[in-house]
Design an enzyme around this catalytic site. Structure first.
Site, PDB file in Angstrom:
ATOM      1  N   ASP A  85     -32.470 -46.856   1.708  1.00  0.00           N
ATOM      2  CA  ASP A  85     -32.189 -47.990   0.834  1.00  0.00           C
ATOM      3  C   ASP A  85     -32.528 -47.614  -0.588  1.00  0.00           C
ATOM      4  O   ASP A  85     -33.154 -46.580  -0.863  1.00  0.00           O
ATOM      5  CB  ASP A  85     -32.981 -49.227   1.279  1.00  0.00           C
ATOM      6  N   LYS A  86     -32.110 -48.501  -1.497  1.00  0.00           N
ATOM      7  CA  LYS A  86     -32.376 -48.367  -2.921  1.00  0.00           C
ATOM      8  C   LYS A  86     -32.848 -49.713  -3.441  1.00  0.00           C
ATOM      9  O   LYS A  86     -32.410 -50.768  -2.974  1.00  0.00           O
ATOM     10  CB  LYS A  86     -31.093 -47.925  -3.637  1.00  0.00           C
ATOM     11  N   HIS A  87     -33.764 -49.685  -4.402  1.00  0.00           N
ATOM     12  CA  HIS A  87     -34.204 -50.921  -5.055  1.00  0.00           C
ATOM     13  C   HIS A  87     -34.198 -50.697  -6.561  1.00  0.00           C
ATOM     14  O   HIS A  87     -34.589 -49.645  -7.057  1.00  0.00           O
ATOM     15  CB  HIS A  87     -35.624 -51.308  -4.615  1.00  0.00           C
ATOM     16  N   SER A  88     -33.751 -51.728  -7.300  1.00  0.00           N
ATOM     17  CA  SER A  88     -33.747 -51.680  -8.753  1.00  0.00           C
ATOM     18  C   SER A  88     -34.612 -52.791  -9.314  1.00  0.00           C
ATOM     19  O   SER A  88     -34.686 -53.882  -8.735  1.00  0.00           O
ATOM     20  CB  SER A  88     -32.318 -51.836  -9.288  1.00  0.00           C
ATOM     21  N   THR A 125     -28.226 -59.313  -7.019  1.00  0.00           N
ATOM     22  CA  THR A 125     -27.180 -58.734  -6.182  1.00  0.00           C
ATOM     23  C   THR A 125     -26.558 -59.776  -5.250  1.00  0.00           C
ATOM     24  O   THR A 125     -25.339 -59.800  -5.048  1.00  0.00           O
ATOM     25  CB  THR A 125     -27.743 -57.556  -5.372  1.00  0.00           C
ATOM     26  N   ARG A 173     -47.667 -66.946  -7.671  1.00  0.00           N
ATOM     27  CA  ARG A 173     -47.759 -66.137  -8.890  1.00  0.00           C
ATOM     28  C   ARG A 173     -46.828 -66.666  -9.966  1.00  0.00           C
ATOM     29  O   ARG A 173     -47.156 -66.668 -11.157  1.00  0.00           O
ATOM     30  CB  ARG A 173     -47.396 -64.677  -8.589  1.00  0.00           C
ATOM     31  N   SER A 188     -45.302 -56.360  -3.742  1.00  0.00           N
ATOM     32  CA  SER A 188     -44.209 -57.281  -3.464  1.00  0.00           C
ATOM     33  C   SER A 188     -42.921 -56.524  -3.191  1.00  0.00           C
ATOM     34  O   SER A 188     -42.213 -56.794  -2.204  1.00  0.00           O
ATOM     35  CB  SER A 188     -44.020 -58.237  -4.641  1.00  0.00           C
ATOM     36  N   LYS A 192     -41.421 -55.465   1.376  1.00  0.00           N
ATOM     37  CA  LYS A 192     -40.112 -55.790   1.949  1.00  0.00           C
ATOM     38  C   LYS A 192     -39.367 -54.529   2.355  1.00  0.00           C
ATOM     39  O   LYS A 192     -38.644 -54.510   3.361  1.00  0.00           O
ATOM     40  CB  LYS A 192     -39.295 -56.603   0.943  1.00  0.00           C
ATOM     41  N   LYS A 193     -39.524 -53.446   1.606  1.00  0.00           N
ATOM     42  CA  LYS A 193     -38.832 -52.204   1.944  1.00  0.00           C
ATOM     43  C   LYS A 193     -39.446 -51.551   3.178  1.00  0.00           C
ATOM     44  O   LYS A 193     -38.739 -50.980   4.010  1.00  0.00           O
ATOM     45  CB  LYS A 193     -38.848 -51.252   0.747  1.00  0.00           C
TER      46      LYS A 193
END
Length: 445
Positions: A85-88, A125, A173, A188, A192-193
């Site tokens: 996967d990828k996260h930005s 997204t 938060r 955070s 999730k990843k």
């Protein structure tokens, strides 16, 4: 032995102490089960904001938040393809996920991409994909995994049973001025990843006027923390720090960005910086899981998947599997919503584009109805900007700075003022823009 009271754990961190793994696990479970009150969770968040967490505490908190709920189990589904996967961290026009997930699938990976919605000046997204009629982002875990194995990728939202500790902690938060805590940002994102059951993760950490981390030093600090904690928690991870001082691609706005991505995946000429960031991220993860011998070779494979139409085929199958039309890729104009008012914002003087306040551009899109300032607010998928100028461009007086797609005349007028104010025009050209990929951050040996 009785459990340690929440106030004792809060006081320990408030006073600068180091929490044990067991203590952090108790905190995460208390947050998820709601045995900790909102006041206690808020106090813990503020204590961390002020005192921080060391690297070991960050790893422990990430793992504990992941363990607070369900996780994707691929044991009986694996067929030899790596799960990645990828996260930005997000930016204006950041549409990389829409292209990269199907491109990675076309290169032989499985991509269970759990994404989020936009808030503030950056788009989300899921908001982009929900501009596709019928597309469903809220699917059960078993359906997500089935689509991933059949198609190779699925971009959806996280189900309610994944990482409940983070869901509750983030909400608190958000109203206690502790969102900007780096340790809490790291846990955070990564919790999730980790719950996705990945073999590898690549992170895109943006820096510049349109990014969450505006300064390069802060972006690099975040990238290094994310990579260190992810690897410490057992998830092979690397990051790229990328530029967000200009719109990534040629569009910003939900349906407009989907249309740009489809065109690019169909082999039509696309934005070079968007291709550069997409291929660099994909190449890094392909090399990490052994699908490519190097990041450069992996980047070339990602580019071929995009230009040869292989990514488009996977994207179309994913859309159909998640409720959209199977004909979207062949005829996007027949399905994507379009704004009724399409007019430019024009330059008040001639000169060179010196810089662009991308946060201001993002807020112009929010003002058009294309983003939200509070969670769960509705958005208009039709609106946004196309053909935005870039730093260094030469413009004449009256030349378009961007084309505005608006729901009405009033929205266009306000956005035109905002766009013109965001673009700084001067007599001299600025220094040439550097590489869109600024720095690579790898795990320490």
């Amino acid at each position: 032995m009785s459990a340690t009271p929440p106030q004792t754990l809060i006081a320990a961190k408030r006073d600068g102490g180091t929490l044990s793994v067991a203590e952090i696990e108790a905190i995460a479970q208390g947050i998820a089960s709601e045995s900790w009150s909102e006041a206690q969770v808020a106090a813990f968040a503020m204590a961390v904001f002020l005192r921080g967490l060391d690297r070991g505490e960050q790893v422990a908190l990430t793992r504990a938040m992941t363990a607070s709920g369900a996780a994707l189990d691929w044991t009986d589904l694996r067929d030899g393809r790596p799960i990645v996967d990828k996260h930005s961290t997000g930016g204006i026009g950041d549409k990389v996920s829409l292209i990269l997930a199907p491109a990675l699938a076309a290169c032989g990976c499985v991509v269970p991409m759990l994404s989020g919605r936009g808030l503030g000046h950056t788009g989300g997204t899921l908001d982009k994909l929900e501009s596709i009629p019928g597309y469903r982002c809220d699917v059960p875990t078993d359906q997500l995994q089935r689509i991933c194995m059949e198609v190779g990728c699925a971009i959806v939202g996280a189900s309610a049973d994944l990482v409940p500790a983070d869901r509750r902690l983030y909400a608190i938060r958000d109203v206690t001025a502790t969102v900007a805590s780096l340790p809490l940002i790291v846990s955070s994102i990564l919790s999730k990843k980790l719950a996705e059951g990945l073999d590898a993760l690549v992170l895109d950490v943006k820096t510049g006027s349109g990014a969450f981390m505006v300064g390069r030093a802060a972006a690099l600090e975040l990238a290094e923390a994310l990579v260190a904690v992810a690897n410490g928690a057992g998830l092979p991870t690397m990051a790229r720090v990328t530029d967000m001082n200009q719109v990534l691609g040629r569009t910003a706005g939900n349906a407009l960005e989907v249309g740009e991505c489809i065109a690019m995946m169909r082999g039509e000429p696309g934005d070079e910086r968007l291709m550069r960031v997409t291929s660099a991220l994909g190449g890094a993860v392909l090399a990490r899981v052994g699908v490519a011998d190097s990041a450069d070779e992996g980047a070339a494979r990602i580019e071929r998947a995009i230009t040869d139409g292989l990514a488009a085929e996977r994207f179309g199958r994913m859309v159909a599997a998640l409720g959209g039309s199977a004909d979207l890729v062949e005829d996007p104009d027949a399905f994507l919503p379009r704004a009724p008012v399409v007019r430019p914002a024009v330059a008040a003087r001639a000169g060179h584009v010196r810089s662009i306040d991308l946060q201001a551009l993002g807020m112009a899109i929010v003002g058009l109805g294309g983003g939200r300032t509070r969670p769960n607010a509705p958005i208009d998928p039709r609106v946004g900007l196309t053909d935005v100028v870039a730093p260094g461009d030469r413009v004449d007086r009256g030349q378009p700075l961007a084309t505005i797609h608006a729901a009405g005349e009033d929205g266009w007028r306000l956005a035109a003022i905002q766009v013109a104010a965001a673009v700084v025009i001067g007599d001299e050209a600025p220094e040439p823009a550097g590489d869109a990929v600024i720095e690579a951050v790898e795990a320490a040996a």
